[in-house]
Design an enzyme around this catalytic site. Sequence first.
Site, PDB file in Angstrom:
ATOM      1  N   ASP A 188       0.263  -1.451   0.263  1.00  0.00           N
ATOM      2  CA  ASP A 188      -0.143   0.106  -0.049  1.00  0.00           C
ATOM      3  C   ASP A 188       1.125   1.360   0.032  1.00  0.00           C
ATOM      4  O   ASP A 188       0.705   2.392  -0.052  1.00  0.00           O
ATOM      5  CB  ASP A 188      -1.504  -0.165   1.274  1.00  0.00           C
ATOM      6  CG  ASP A 188      -0.392  -0.188   2.725  1.00  0.00           C
ATOM      7  OD1 ASP A 188       1.096  -0.530   2.813  1.00  0.00           O
ATOM      8  OD2 ASP A 188      -1.319  -0.601   3.655  1.00  0.00           O
ATOM      9  N   SER A 189       2.425   1.046   0.430  1.00  0.00           N
ATOM     10  CA  SER A 189       3.086   2.221  -0.218  1.00  0.00           C
ATOM     11  C   SER A 189       3.205   2.905  -1.601  1.00  0.00           C
ATOM     12  O   SER A 189       3.110   3.732  -1.941  1.00  0.00           O
ATOM     13  CB  SER A 189       4.657   2.179  -0.526  1.00  0.00           C
ATOM     14  OG  SER A 189       5.055   0.536  -0.991  1.00  0.00           O
TER      15      SER A 189
ATOM     16  N   ASP B  53      -0.840  -5.532   0.223  1.00  0.00           N
ATOM     17  CA  ASP B  53      -1.361  -4.913   0.902  1.00  0.00           C
ATOM     18  C   ASP B  53      -3.245  -4.663   1.397  1.00  0.00           C
ATOM     19  O   ASP B  53      -3.831  -4.369   0.355  1.00  0.00           O
ATOM     20  CB  ASP B  53      -0.234  -4.111   1.489  1.00  0.00           C
ATOM     21  CG  ASP B  53       0.540  -4.124   2.232  1.00  0.00           C
ATOM     22  OD1 ASP B  53       0.534  -4.735   3.050  1.00  0.00           O
ATOM     23  OD2 ASP B  53       1.272  -3.441   2.284  1.00  0.00           O
TER      24      ASP B  53
ATOM     25  N   LYS C  20      -1.273  -9.165   3.227  1.00  0.00           N
ATOM     26  CA  LYS C  20      -0.719  -8.514   4.369  1.00  0.00           C
ATOM     27  C   LYS C  20      -1.367  -7.777   4.821  1.00  0.00           C
ATOM     28  O   LYS C  20      -2.195  -7.251   4.601  1.00  0.00           O
ATOM     29  CB  LYS C  20       0.664  -8.221   3.803  1.00  0.00           C
ATOM     30  CG  LYS C  20       1.596  -7.795   4.742  1.00  0.00           C
ATOM     31  CD  LYS C  20       2.893  -7.258   4.185  1.00  0.00           C
ATOM     32  CE  LYS C  20       3.631  -6.336   3.619  1.00  0.00           C
ATOM     33  NZ  LYS C  20       2.853  -4.424   5.325  1.00  0.00           N
TER      34      LYS C  20
ATOM     35  N   GLU D  73      -0.762  -5.575   9.012  1.00  0.00           N
ATOM     36  CA  GLU D  73      -0.304  -4.961   9.793  1.00  0.00           C
ATOM     37  C   GLU D  73      -0.325  -5.341  11.012  1.00  0.00           C
ATOM     38  O   GLU D  73      -1.608  -5.096  11.980  1.00  0.00           O
ATOM     39  CB  GLU D  73      -0.073  -3.676   9.891  1.00  0.00           C
ATOM     40  CG  GLU D  73       0.798  -3.364   8.429  1.00  0.00           C
ATOM     41  CD  GLU D  73       0.852  -1.388   7.897  1.00  0.00           C
ATOM     42  OE1 GLU D  73       0.455  -0.781   8.772  1.00  0.00           O
ATOM     43  OE2 GLU D  73       1.714  -1.538   6.740  1.00  0.00           O
TER      44      GLU D  73
ATOM     45  N   GLU E  79      10.010  -3.839   9.928  1.00  0.00           N
ATOM     46  CA  GLU E  79      10.152  -2.940   9.632  1.00  0.00           C
ATOM     47  C   GLU E  79      11.383  -1.862  10.375  1.00  0.00           C
ATOM     48  O   GLU E  79       9.983  -2.046  11.249  1.00  0.00           O
ATOM     49  CB  GLU E  79       8.895  -1.718   8.249  1.00  0.00           C
ATOM     50  CG  GLU E  79       9.399  -0.710   7.931  1.00  0.00           C
ATOM     51  CD  GLU E  79       8.177  -0.437   6.813  1.00  0.00           C
ATOM     52  OE1 GLU E  79       7.107  -1.478   6.696  1.00  0.00           O
ATOM     53  OE2 GLU E  79       8.520   0.996   6.450  1.00  0.00           O
TER      54      GLU E  79
HETATM   55  O1  KIV Z   1       3.097  -1.146   1.674  1.00  0.00           O
HETATM   56  C1  KIV Z   1       4.320  -1.444   0.722  1.00  0.00           C
HETATM   57  O2  KIV Z   1       5.502  -1.065   0.756  1.00  0.00           O
HETATM   58  C2  KIV Z   1       5.355  -2.377   2.296  1.00  0.00           C
HETATM   59  C3  KIV Z   1       6.333  -2.075   2.383  1.00  0.00           C
HETATM   60  C4  KIV Z   1       7.219  -1.346   2.477  1.00  0.00           C
HETATM   61  C5  KIV Z   1       6.824  -3.569   3.361  1.00  0.00           C
HETATM   62  O3  KIV Z   1       4.878  -2.162   3.754  1.00  0.00           O
END
Ligand code: KIV
Length: 267
Positions: free
Chosen positions: A42-43, A81, A111, A113, A181
């Site tokens: 989600d970056s 994510d 994924k 968090e 992270e």
């Molecule tokens: O969203 C993302 O790119 C991430 C990575 C930094 C692990 O969660």
Amino acid sequence: MTIQHLLGMKARGEPITVLTCYDFLFARILEEEGIDVILVGDSLGQVVLGYDSTLPVTLDEMISHTRAVRRGAPDTFTVVDLPFMTYQASVAGALENAGRVMKETGAHAVKVEGADEGMCETIRRLVGAGIPVMGHVGFVPQSVHTIGGSRVQGRSREDAERLLAEARALEAAGCFSVVLELVTETVARRITGELAIPTIGIGAGVHCDGQVLVLPDALGLNPTFQPRFLRRFAELAEAGRDGVRAYIREVRSGSYPGPEHTFGGRA
Ligand code: KIV
């Protein structure tokens, strides 16, 4: 690549390579070059959509970009994510949203968090429903406002113990892997040594079982972002600027398009 293969890589001490990706063309490059795992992070919110955090990213945006990635890298293990507030509010919501991701994208895992009891229950239910889950502890960007910025985690003894307990809880809940992270090297090494599942580090030192970087950062597309942990493996912003400048110059001077770019014909 399967979860079993990733576990085998950890057992054999083979570093696991992970990069984020958000589009078709880069996904094709990643697959052709043999990346082990693609993370549609989600970056996306920051490096593609221009938001100042990951919070505004929607499930539909993640699904749309993941579908593009899957078209470019159909044979690469892909983790997606779940964006902010698509899995925190209720287990039913998490199941529904993770289910959409799996059904509509063909990705292999999601994924999430965090690692409190509520999150571990959600992970148990997702895994129970057949959805593989990658965990994520340390600096967790969806909680940037409660953490108060992107801070290295695990510097004090209590914080180190907390991280270790969180990583153990994620493994017990059924995660097949966990991202660490912005975690001190010592803590990352301890967690990696204790867990049977692979740890994937970003800003967590060399002792993790694998490494992940945000692709545009790793390729130098965002050169003003230079945290300590980041190595730039290419300078795409510079190369792109050179190309754009050359295009403008050559169109303005009339040297592009040339005869070799031009179609003939009698009429
Ligand atoms: O969203 C993302 O790119 C991430 C990575 C930094 C692990 O969660």
